[in-house]
Design an enzyme around this catalytic site. Structure first.
Site, PDB file in Angstrom:
ATOM      1  N   THR A  42      -4.611   5.744   7.122  1.00  0.00           N
ATOM      2  CA  THR A  42      -5.523   4.755   6.533  1.00  0.00           C
ATOM      3  C   THR A  42      -5.094   3.348   6.918  1.00  0.00           C
ATOM      4  O   THR A  42      -5.520   2.378   6.288  1.00  0.00           O
ATOM      5  CB  THR A  42      -5.555   4.878   4.997  1.00  0.00           C
ATOM      6  OG1 THR A  42      -4.208   4.764   4.502  1.00  0.00           O
ATOM      7  CG2 THR A  42      -6.140   6.206   4.554  1.00  0.00           C
ATOM      8  N   SER A  43      -4.276   3.229   7.945  1.00  0.00           N
ATOM      9  CA  SER A  43      -3.705   1.933   8.304  1.00  0.00           C
ATOM     10  C   SER A  43      -4.391   1.311   9.507  1.00  0.00           C
ATOM     11  O   SER A  43      -5.302   0.498   9.358  1.00  0.00           O
ATOM     12  CB  SER A  43      -2.202   2.090   8.552  1.00  0.00           C
ATOM     13  OG  SER A  43      -1.596   0.830   8.719  1.00  0.00           O
ATOM     14  N   ARG A  44      -3.980   1.672  10.720  1.00  0.00           N
ATOM     15  CA  ARG A  44      -4.594   1.172  11.945  1.00  0.00           C
ATOM     16  C   ARG A  44      -4.792   2.339  12.904  1.00  0.00           C
ATOM     17  O   ARG A  44      -3.921   3.185  13.064  1.00  0.00           O
ATOM     18  CB  ARG A  44      -3.719   0.088  12.601  1.00  0.00           C
ATOM     19  CG  ARG A  44      -3.758  -1.248  11.875  1.00  0.00           C
ATOM     20  CD  ARG A  44      -5.136  -1.903  11.976  1.00  0.00           C
ATOM     21  NE  ARG A  44      -5.216  -3.191  11.296  1.00  0.00           N
ATOM     22  CZ  ARG A  44      -5.650  -3.347  10.065  1.00  0.00           C
ATOM     23  NH1 ARG A  44      -6.028  -2.301   9.352  1.00  0.00           N
ATOM     24  NH2 ARG A  44      -5.718  -4.554   9.530  1.00  0.00           N
ATOM     25  N   ASP A  61      -9.082   7.359   8.267  1.00  0.00           N
ATOM     26  CA  ASP A  61     -10.027   6.333   7.823  1.00  0.00           C
ATOM     27  C   ASP A  61     -10.139   5.234   8.874  1.00  0.00           C
ATOM     28  O   ASP A  61     -10.928   4.303   8.721  1.00  0.00           O
ATOM     29  CB  ASP A  61      -9.571   5.735   6.489  1.00  0.00           C
ATOM     30  CG  ASP A  61     -10.599   4.778   5.896  1.00  0.00           C
ATOM     31  OD1 ASP A  61     -11.788   5.156   5.838  1.00  0.00           O
ATOM     32  OD2 ASP A  61     -10.215   3.656   5.505  1.00  0.00           O
ATOM     33  N   ASP A  83      11.071   2.848   6.409  1.00  0.00           N
ATOM     34  CA  ASP A  83      10.676   1.454   6.546  1.00  0.00           C
ATOM     35  C   ASP A  83      11.915   0.673   6.960  1.00  0.00           C
ATOM     36  O   ASP A  83      13.040   1.047   6.596  1.00  0.00           O
ATOM     37  CB  ASP A  83      10.111   0.901   5.229  1.00  0.00           C
ATOM     38  CG  ASP A  83       9.298  -0.370   5.425  1.00  0.00           C
ATOM     39  OD1 ASP A  83       8.092  -0.356   5.158  1.00  0.00           O
ATOM     40  OD2 ASP A  83       9.885  -1.387   5.846  1.00  0.00           O
ATOM     41  N   GLU A  96     -12.586   2.316  17.041  1.00  0.00           N
ATOM     42  CA  GLU A  96     -13.581   2.180  15.971  1.00  0.00           C
ATOM     43  C   GLU A  96     -14.456   0.947  16.121  1.00  0.00           C
ATOM     44  O   GLU A  96     -15.546   0.877  15.549  1.00  0.00           O
ATOM     45  CB  GLU A  96     -12.895   2.159  14.605  1.00  0.00           C
ATOM     46  CG  GLU A  96     -12.101   0.909  14.317  1.00  0.00           C
ATOM     47  CD  GLU A  96     -11.511   0.893  12.913  1.00  0.00           C
ATOM     48  OE1 GLU A  96     -11.822  -0.048  12.172  1.00  0.00           O
ATOM     49  OE2 GLU A  96     -10.759   1.821  12.556  1.00  0.00           O
ATOM     50  N   CYS A 102       1.917   1.662   7.875  1.00  0.00           N
ATOM     51  CA  CYS A 102       2.671   0.626   8.582  1.00  0.00           C
ATOM     52  C   CYS A 102       1.727  -0.236   9.419  1.00  0.00           C
ATOM     53  O   CYS A 102       0.613   0.174   9.742  1.00  0.00           O
ATOM     54  CB  CYS A 102       3.732   1.270   9.478  1.00  0.00           C
ATOM     55  SG  CYS A 102       3.100   2.550  10.593  1.00  0.00           S
ATOM     56  N   PRO A 103       2.170  -1.428   9.789  1.00  0.00           N
ATOM     57  CA  PRO A 103       1.337  -2.283  10.639  1.00  0.00           C
ATOM     58  C   PRO A 103       1.312  -1.764  12.064  1.00  0.00           C
ATOM     59  O   PRO A 103       2.153  -0.944  12.467  1.00  0.00           O
ATOM     60  CB  PRO A 103       2.029  -3.640  10.555  1.00  0.00           C
ATOM     61  CG  PRO A 103       3.463  -3.309  10.276  1.00  0.00           C
ATOM     62  CD  PRO A 103       3.429  -2.091   9.399  1.00  0.00           C
ATOM     63  N   ILE A 132       0.839  -1.196   0.000  1.00  0.00           N
ATOM     64  CA  ILE A 132       0.000   0.000   0.000  1.00  0.00           C
ATOM     65  C   ILE A 132       0.873   1.246   0.000  1.00  0.00           C
ATOM     66  O   ILE A 132       0.630   2.202  -0.756  1.00  0.00           O
ATOM     67  CB  ILE A 132      -0.963   0.003   1.201  1.00  0.00           C
ATOM     68  CG1 ILE A 132      -1.940  -1.172   1.101  1.00  0.00           C
ATOM     69  CG2 ILE A 132      -1.727   1.317   1.282  1.00  0.00           C
ATOM     70  CD1 ILE A 132      -2.799  -1.373   2.330  1.00  0.00           C
ATOM     71  N   HIS A 139     -13.471   3.621   7.755  1.00  0.00           N
ATOM     72  CA  HIS A 139     -12.702   2.448   7.348  1.00  0.00           C
ATOM     73  C   HIS A 139     -13.159   1.956   5.966  1.00  0.00           C
ATOM     74  O   HIS A 139     -13.395   0.756   5.752  1.00  0.00           O
ATOM     75  CB  HIS A 139     -12.836   1.322   8.375  1.00  0.00           C
ATOM     76  CG  HIS A 139     -11.643   0.410   8.413  1.00  0.00           C
ATOM     77  ND1 HIS A 139     -11.047   0.013   9.589  1.00  0.00           N
ATOM     78  CD2 HIS A 139     -10.922  -0.182   7.421  1.00  0.00           C
ATOM     79  CE1 HIS A 139     -10.025  -0.783   9.324  1.00  0.00           C
ATOM     80  NE2 HIS A 139      -9.935  -0.922   8.007  1.00  0.00           N
TER      81      HIS A 139
END
Length: 332
Positions: free
Chosen positions: A234-236, A260, A176, A265, A207-208, A157, A297
């Site tokens: 837009t990840s977590r 997002d 990264d 959430e 990133c995770p 992504i 989301h």
């Protein structure tokens, strides 16, 4: 025939899964709109496997219950797996699969949509024009060309996002633990977080979520950024400390915030809450800022992504049923 309980299943999930299941007659799918949780785990009784989504609760307690009742596989219909206790699953001899790449451009393009909305204030202009107000005061934006974009996380992504921003003519800084040669060849620059924070006009998170990235955006990291920085997530949700982001909105350190995802959430996203009181004062306060845009989301939510998620989920279950090796197995 392997019986599969599908949790957190909305009508669009059922449509795409049912279409894909035509090609996997050995799987019998039963759909539940309920999320998997300690309160709903009894619905899995009598099934061989379950298919879950991003906000299902698959902790040790749930996994031990599933194992006692014959569930042998969990197929996640998402890339992230921070909601699953993989150690408990391995101990219970339950295999866990995920969908690591479901149209990465879907999420990347949504991140860009948030950037464009916040910058050009189209969310505010839309309502003005509907009310007959065509004044431009308060809608001033800026050119993206030559701006510095910081991208944290350059997996599939993140790579798609960086490529799009290079197309806008932006300077792209990346961080990264594993640099991407394809992005370097496109002119993206890998650097440390300190430099990325200090030089970026816009920072997008791809990133995770893990112990090292939890609340990555906090008062300390924000202090290192430019005044008026734009933050996109837009990840977590838990990558951003929401309360400290609000403090930075008040001070002007954050000039634009596009989300997002949101840390809490699970209690509100993917449901129609328009007739309910949302008992989250932090979230409600965030929505009052004119320079904040929140979506529910939906970054992944394109037809291409749904089709890919359905096909990959069923393929994962078929691989389990046939005892075939899979690169998408999370706890080998």
């Amino acid at each position: 025939m392997m019986k599969v309980a599908v949790f957190s299943c909305k009508p669009y999930d059922q449509r795409t899964l049912s279409e894909a299941a035509v090609h996997t007659p050995s799987l019998a799918l039963t759909y539940f709109e309920s999320r998997l949780s300690p309160e709903t785990m009894s619905l899995a009784n009598g099934f061989d496997a379950i298919a879950c989504f991003v906000n299902d609760n698959i902790d040790r307690h749930v996994i031990e219950y599933l194992a006692r009742h014959g569930v042998r596989a969990i197929a996640l219909r998402c890339a992230g797996f921070n909601n699953v206790d993989l150690y408990a699953a391995k101990a219970a001899n339950i295999k866990v699969y995920h969908v690591p790449d479901y149209s990465p451009t879907s999420v990347a393009e949504h991140a860009v949509a948030l950037i464009m909305t916040l910058n050009r204030k189209t969310h505010r202009a839309y309502h003005r024009v509907k009310e007959g107000n065509f004044a431009l005061e308060g809608l001033l934006g800026f050119n993206l060309q030559s701006r510095t974009i910081g991208c944290i996380g350059t997996g599939r992504i993140g790579q798609a996002f960086c490529s799009i921003m290079r197309g806008f003519g932006c300077r792209v800084l990346c961080y990264d633990i594993a640099p991407n040669d394809a992005l370097i060849s496109q002119g993206c620059e890998y650097t440390d977080l300190e430099t990325l924070y200090a030089e970026s006009d816009i920072i997008s998170l791809h990133c995770p979520l893990n112990a090292s990235t939890h609340h990555l955006i906090n008062s300390q990291s924000l202090a290192k950024m430019k005044d008026g920085v734009m933050i996109i997530n837009t990840s977590r949700g838990a990558l951003v400390n929401a309360q400290q982001a609000i403090d930075a909105l008040y001070s002007g350190k954050i000039g634009y915030l596009g989300l997002d995802v949101y840390e809490q959430e699970n209690a509100i996203f993917f449901e129609d809450m328009s007739s309910n009181i949302i008992h989250d004062s932090v979230f409600q306060l965030m929505l009052t800022f004119p320079n904040v845009v929140v979506t529910g989301h939906q970054g992944y939510f394109t037809q291409e992504a749904l089709d890919h998620i359905a096909a990959t989920t069923l393929e994962n279950l078929t691989h389990f049923e046939e005892d075939k090796p899979s690169p998408r197995l999370l706890n080998p």
